[in-house]
Scaffold this active site. Structure first.
Site, PDB file in Angstrom:
ATOM      1  N   LYS A 131     -22.270  43.731  16.226  1.00  0.00           N
ATOM      2  CA  LYS A 131     -20.925  44.176  16.610  1.00  0.00           C
ATOM      3  C   LYS A 131     -20.877  45.705  16.759  1.00  0.00           C
ATOM      4  O   LYS A 131     -20.420  46.220  17.772  1.00  0.00           O
ATOM      5  CB  LYS A 131     -19.899  43.746  15.549  1.00  0.00           C
ATOM      6  CG  LYS A 131     -18.539  44.404  15.747  1.00  0.00           C
ATOM      7  CD  LYS A 131     -17.552  44.021  14.675  1.00  0.00           C
ATOM      8  CE  LYS A 131     -17.473  44.947  13.495  1.00  0.00           C
ATOM      9  NZ  LYS A 131     -16.735  46.206  13.667  1.00  0.00           N
ATOM     10  N   ASN A 132     -21.360  46.418  15.748  1.00  0.00           N
ATOM     11  CA  ASN A 132     -21.163  47.865  15.749  1.00  0.00           C
ATOM     12  C   ASN A 132     -22.061  48.607  16.741  1.00  0.00           C
ATOM     13  O   ASN A 132     -21.837  49.790  17.003  1.00  0.00           O
ATOM     14  CB  ASN A 132     -21.305  48.426  14.332  1.00  0.00           C
ATOM     15  CG  ASN A 132     -20.087  48.056  13.492  1.00  0.00           C
ATOM     16  OD1 ASN A 132     -19.057  47.634  14.015  1.00  0.00           O
ATOM     17  ND2 ASN A 132     -20.204  48.194  12.162  1.00  0.00           N
TER      18      ASN A 132
ATOM     19  N   ILE B 205     -10.555  61.358  12.799  1.00  0.00           N
ATOM     20  CA  ILE B 205     -11.559  61.535  13.863  1.00  0.00           C
ATOM     21  C   ILE B 205     -11.821  63.026  14.119  1.00  0.00           C
ATOM     22  O   ILE B 205     -12.247  63.420  15.184  1.00  0.00           O
ATOM     23  CB  ILE B 205     -11.163  60.803  15.170  1.00  0.00           C
ATOM     24  CG1 ILE B 205      -9.788  61.271  15.691  1.00  0.00           C
ATOM     25  CG2 ILE B 205     -11.163  59.297  14.989  1.00  0.00           C
ATOM     26  CD1 ILE B 205      -9.507  60.828  17.137  1.00  0.00           C
TER      27      ILE B 205
ATOM     28  N   CYS C 156      -9.787  48.247  10.904  1.00  0.00           N
ATOM     29  CA  CYS C 156      -9.493  47.841   9.522  1.00  0.00           C
ATOM     30  C   CYS C 156      -8.886  49.010   8.736  1.00  0.00           C
ATOM     31  O   CYS C 156      -9.321  50.157   8.868  1.00  0.00           O
ATOM     32  CB  CYS C 156     -10.785  47.412   8.821  1.00  0.00           C
ATOM     33  SG  CYS C 156     -11.459  45.860   9.429  1.00  0.00           S
TER      34      CYS C 156
ATOM     35  N   ARG D 194     -12.814  38.981  14.414  1.00  0.00           N
ATOM     36  CA  ARG D 194     -13.126  40.210  15.123  1.00  0.00           C
ATOM     37  C   ARG D 194     -14.600  40.550  15.036  1.00  0.00           C
ATOM     38  O   ARG D 194     -15.123  41.307  15.860  1.00  0.00           O
ATOM     39  CB  ARG D 194     -12.357  41.395  14.506  1.00  0.00           C
ATOM     40  CG  ARG D 194     -10.919  41.485  14.927  1.00  0.00           C
ATOM     41  CD  ARG D 194     -10.295  42.755  14.390  1.00  0.00           C
ATOM     42  NE  ARG D 194     -11.274  43.815  14.375  1.00  0.00           N
ATOM     43  CZ  ARG D 194     -11.464  44.666  13.364  1.00  0.00           C
ATOM     44  NH1 ARG D 194     -10.711  44.603  12.295  1.00  0.00           N
ATOM     45  NH2 ARG D 194     -12.386  45.593  13.421  1.00  0.00           N
TER      46      ARG D 194
ATOM     47  N   ASP E 221     -20.527  48.107   4.419  1.00  0.00           N
ATOM     48  CA  ASP E 221     -20.042  46.864   5.047  1.00  0.00           C
ATOM     49  C   ASP E 221     -20.536  45.605   4.329  1.00  0.00           C
ATOM     50  O   ASP E 221     -20.072  44.506   4.641  1.00  0.00           O
ATOM     51  CB  ASP E 221     -20.461  46.820   6.528  1.00  0.00           C
ATOM     52  CG  ASP E 221     -19.823  47.941   7.334  1.00  0.00           C
ATOM     53  OD1 ASP E 221     -18.874  48.572   6.835  1.00  0.00           O
ATOM     54  OD2 ASP E 221     -20.289  48.198   8.461  1.00  0.00           O
TER      55      ASP E 221
ATOM     56  N   ARG F  74     -11.075  49.897  16.236  1.00  0.00           N
ATOM     57  CA  ARG F  74     -11.532  51.252  15.950  1.00  0.00           C
ATOM     58  C   ARG F  74     -12.349  51.823  17.111  1.00  0.00           C
ATOM     59  O   ARG F  74     -12.213  52.968  17.504  1.00  0.00           O
ATOM     60  CB  ARG F  74     -12.419  51.177  14.688  1.00  0.00           C
ATOM     61  CG  ARG F  74     -12.739  52.510  14.123  1.00  0.00           C
ATOM     62  CD  ARG F  74     -11.539  53.025  13.436  1.00  0.00           C
ATOM     63  NE  ARG F  74     -11.627  54.428  13.140  1.00  0.00           N
ATOM     64  CZ  ARG F  74     -10.559  55.175  12.931  1.00  0.00           C
ATOM     65  NH1 ARG F  74      -9.360  54.670  12.985  1.00  0.00           N
ATOM     66  NH2 ARG F  74     -10.679  56.437  12.654  1.00  0.00           N
TER      67      ARG F  74
ATOM     68  N   ARG G 251      -9.619  57.238   7.745  1.00  0.00           N
ATOM     69  CA  ARG G 251     -10.368  57.151   8.995  1.00  0.00           C
ATOM     70  C   ARG G 251     -10.000  58.231  10.029  1.00  0.00           C
ATOM     71  O   ARG G 251      -9.617  57.917  11.160  1.00  0.00           O
ATOM     72  CB  ARG G 251     -10.258  55.751   9.601  1.00  0.00           C
ATOM     73  CG  ARG G 251     -10.612  54.652   8.615  1.00  0.00           C
ATOM     74  CD  ARG G 251     -10.809  53.310   9.264  1.00  0.00           C
ATOM     75  NE  ARG G 251     -12.157  53.191   9.822  1.00  0.00           N
ATOM     76  CZ  ARG G 251     -12.644  52.090  10.385  1.00  0.00           C
ATOM     77  NH1 ARG G 251     -11.898  51.025  10.486  1.00  0.00           N
ATOM     78  NH2 ARG G 251     -13.873  52.043  10.847  1.00  0.00           N
TER      79      ARG G 251
HETATM   80  C1  EPZ Z   1     -18.651  52.757  11.357  1.00  0.00           C
HETATM   81  O1  EPZ Z   1     -17.326  53.269  11.219  1.00  0.00           O
HETATM   82  C2  EPZ Z   1     -18.506  51.259  11.390  1.00  0.00           C
HETATM   83  N1  EPZ Z   1     -17.634  50.900  12.492  1.00  0.00           N
HETATM   84  C3  EPZ Z   1     -17.941  50.761  10.067  1.00  0.00           C
HETATM   85  O2  EPZ Z   1     -17.978  49.354  10.087  1.00  0.00           O
HETATM   86  C4  EPZ Z   1     -18.808  51.239   8.895  1.00  0.00           C
HETATM   87  O3  EPZ Z   1     -18.193  50.896   7.682  1.00  0.00           O
HETATM   88  C5  EPZ Z   1     -18.989  52.756   8.969  1.00  0.00           C
HETATM   89  O4  EPZ Z   1     -19.484  53.152  10.273  1.00  0.00           O
HETATM   90  C6  EPZ Z   1     -19.943  53.283   7.917  1.00  0.00           C
HETATM   91  O5  EPZ Z   1     -21.191  52.658   8.045  1.00  0.00           O
HETATM   92  C7  EPZ Z   1     -18.108  50.860  13.729  1.00  0.00           C
HETATM   93  O6  EPZ Z   1     -19.264  51.092  13.988  1.00  0.00           O
HETATM   94  C8  EPZ Z   1     -17.137  50.476  14.789  1.00  0.00           C
HETATM   95  P1  EPZ Z   1     -17.985  56.895   9.900  1.00  0.00           P
HETATM   96  P2  EPZ Z   1     -16.995  54.769  11.519  1.00  0.00           P
HETATM   97  O7  EPZ Z   1     -17.481  57.770  10.966  1.00  0.00           O
HETATM   98  O8  EPZ Z   1     -17.881  55.238  12.604  1.00  0.00           O
HETATM   99  C9  EPZ Z   1     -15.339  60.009   7.370  1.00  0.00           C
HETATM  100  C10 EPZ Z   1     -17.166  47.170   9.756  1.00  0.00           C
HETATM  101  O9  EPZ Z   1     -16.727  46.513   8.796  1.00  0.00           O
HETATM  102  N2  EPZ Z   1     -15.040  60.649   8.662  1.00  0.00           N
HETATM  103  O10 EPZ Z   1     -19.454  56.819   9.647  1.00  0.00           O
HETATM  104  O11 EPZ Z   1     -15.529  54.886  11.712  1.00  0.00           O
HETATM  105  C11 EPZ Z   1     -14.679  58.639   7.267  1.00  0.00           C
HETATM  106  O12 EPZ Z   1     -13.326  58.736   6.865  1.00  0.00           O
HETATM  107  C12 EPZ Z   1     -16.769  48.610   9.970  1.00  0.00           C
HETATM  108  O13 EPZ Z   1     -17.909  46.699  10.640  1.00  0.00           O
HETATM  109  C13 EPZ Z   1     -14.301  61.821   8.682  1.00  0.00           C
HETATM  110  O14 EPZ Z   1     -13.879  62.350   7.649  1.00  0.00           O
HETATM  111  O15 EPZ Z   1     -17.422  55.413  10.154  1.00  0.00           O
HETATM  112  C14 EPZ Z   1     -15.582  57.965   6.255  1.00  0.00           C
HETATM  113  O16 EPZ Z   1     -15.196  58.309   4.972  1.00  0.00           O
HETATM  114  C15 EPZ Z   1     -15.696  49.093   9.107  1.00  0.00           C
HETATM  115  N3  EPZ Z   1     -14.029  62.385   9.897  1.00  0.00           N
HETATM  116  C16 EPZ Z   1     -16.972  58.542   6.553  1.00  0.00           C
HETATM  117  O17 EPZ Z   1     -16.718  59.756   7.283  1.00  0.00           O
HETATM  118  C17 EPZ Z   1     -14.467  61.859  11.073  1.00  0.00           C
HETATM  119  O18 EPZ Z   1     -14.201  62.438  12.140  1.00  0.00           O
HETATM  120  C18 EPZ Z   1     -17.886  57.662   7.379  1.00  0.00           C
HETATM  121  O19 EPZ Z   1     -17.223  57.253   8.555  1.00  0.00           O
HETATM  122  C19 EPZ Z   1     -15.237  60.670  11.035  1.00  0.00           C
HETATM  123  C20 EPZ Z   1     -15.509  60.085   9.809  1.00  0.00           C
END
Ligand code: EPZ
Length: 418
Positions: free
Chosen positions: A22-23, A123, A116, A397, A305, A92, A121
């Site tokens: 998925k991801n 950006i 979720c 999803r 995850d 997302r 979260r």
């Molecule tokens: C990806 O989310 C996955 N989603 C998530 O999977 C997964 O939990 C996560 O990576 C961590 O492995 C997808 O790939 C669509 P991050 P992502 O940016 O990219 C902080 C599932 O269940 N952060 O690596 O959104 C954030 O708040 C899902 O399949 C910032 O502060 O995760 C978090 O604490 C849920 N600012 C950490 O970094 C930003 O601009 C990691 O987030 C971006 C992130």
């Protein structure tokens, strides 16, 4: 309303075939608009998240041809229109259109993504990356306009090794002038899969899978054919289910190295596994598990995850185990429902202490998010009696054919419309 009903305490035997990740898919579909020709992506899971992204492609007048396992994406008649809120908030990963549209047209207009509710979260790192490449970001409430006269390669250090920011910056930088270097990049296998896809189209990306990714901008991206890697989180979920109630349950078509951290934790507590080149089989064994502690971390650490499904397994270990969540601040929403099922768990700050073993008894529970939903399925399969799960849209999803896959190995699980 859809619900899942499970008659638990059945032994599961046989083979479950893992679908495409998925991801990775949710990044590959937006990335495909970067081609000037046509992209074919195969092993695409049929889950609602991929359908939602295909709907965004159609909104942008991209030709999408979906067959059972593949999607052919042809953006030659594409129009760069605003991605409105009903489209962006479905998931997302709609945010990958920001990087891809910026990379292709130097302009993206879209609303804040959904997904979720597992934490704030933000950006900000994505936006900072775009700005470093020369873009101007303006936002009004939930609407973002990201535009640039010219995108120029830059050195970008990510404060957090974010999966989304790493991929989004790669998408924006792939056609920028000059070289972009992303430092402290995330190393997840899905990032390697996306970089390989872009390279197959003619991009020049090196270092994906390490913490330094180098992207040399190119002018054109051509036709390509690409395969999505197996879903390591889906695979891990089924291996955990195997540890809970499997007997010679094989999880096939996966890459075991992507789950090294899970496999070593399972072996540590006493789960007997056979690890092959592309499968993991939970062998027949006595379930007399030792305790362990897990702490989620970026890849190759223990995946956040899988934290929620793994917690279910810890309810069956002899003594006290701890789960520390370091990635998301709100990823313990499954705990109250596990307690309703009979688990003994205390949460303090970002750590859950699980006291086992406890007998689980079916009741009504809620899938508060995707992996919480997977945890409810795992718990329901183990519990005696009937478990009814609501909010199952979250599960659908992310898990292709979950009902069919589990039924085929002996589970009594049904999806009902009530
Ligand atoms: C990806 O989310 C996955 N989603 C998530 O999977 C997964 O939990 C996560 O990576 C961590 O492995 C997808 O790939 C669509 P991050 P992502 O940016 O990219 C902080 C599932 O269940 N952060 O690596 O959104 C954030 O708040 C899902 O399949 C910032 O502060 O995760 C978090 O604490 C849920 N600012 C950490 O970094 C930003 O601009 C990691 O987030 C971006 C992130």
């Amino acid at each position: 309303m859809k619900i899942i009903e499970i008659e638990g305490a059945k032994e599961l035997t046989g083979t479950i075939r893992v679908s495409g990740a998925k991801n990775a898919t949710v990044a590959l579909i937006p990335a495909a608009i970067l081609t000037d020709e046509e992209a074919t992506i195969c092993n695409v899971p049929e889950i609602t998240d991929t359908e939602a992204l295909c709907d965004i492609l159609r909104l942008l007048n991209v030709n999408v041809n979906r067959s059972t396992e593949s999607v052919v994406i042809n953006p030659t008649d594409m129009v760069n229109t605003e991605i409105t809120e009903p489209y962006s908030k479905k998931l997302r990963a709609s945010y990958y259109f920001m990087g891809a549209l910026l990379g292709k047209y130097k302009k993206a207009v879209m609303y804040f993504p959904g997904g979720c509710s597992i934490g704030a979260r933000p950006i900000d790192l994505h936006l900072k990356g775009f700005e470093a490449l020369g873009a101007k970001v303006t936002s009004d409430k939930n609407k973002y306009i990201v535009e640039a006269e010219e995108l120029k390669g830059a050195n970008i250090y990510l404060d957090i090794a974010s999966v989304g920011a790493t991929i989004n910056i790669m998408l924006a930088a792939v056609k920028a002038k000059g070289t972009t270097v992303i430092d402290n990049a995330a190393k997840e296998p899905e990032i390697v899969n996306v970089a390989t896809f872009l390279n197959n189209m003619g991009a020049k990306i090196t270092g994906a899978g390490t913490s330094t990714i180098k992207i040399q901008g190119v002018e054109h991206l051509h036709k390509c054919f690409h395969e999505v890697i197996p879903d390591r989180i889906e695979a891990g979920t089924y291996v955990i289910i195997g540890a809970l109630c499997g007997k010679n349950l094989r999880v096939d078509n996966m890459i075991p190295e992507h789950l090294d951290s899970l496999i070593s934790k399972l072996e540590e507590i006493g789960v007997k596994l056979e690890v092959g080149a592309d499968y993991v089989e939970v062998l027949e064994h006595e379930r007399n598990y030792k305790t362990t502690n897990i702490k989620t971390a970026v890849y190759p650490g223990f995946p956040t995850d899988l934290q929620q499904p793994f917690t279910v397994l810890l309810t069956q270990c002899n003594g006290k185990s701890k789960v520390t969540e370091t990635i998301w601040e709100n990823r313990f929403m499954h705990i109250p429902y596990l307690k309703d099922l009979g688990a003994d768990i205390e949460v303090k700050n970002q750590t859950a202490t699980v006291l086992g073993p406890t007998e689980l008894k079916g009741c009504q529970v809620v899938a508060t998010d995707l992996r919480a939903g997977a945890a409810m399925v795992a718990a329901g399969l183990l519990a005696s009696g009937t478990t009814t799960i609501t909010n199952v849209e979250h599960i659908l999803r992310g898990y292709e054919d979950i009902i069919e896959k589990l039924s085929d190995v002996g589970a009594k699980i049904t999806l009902k419309e009530i």
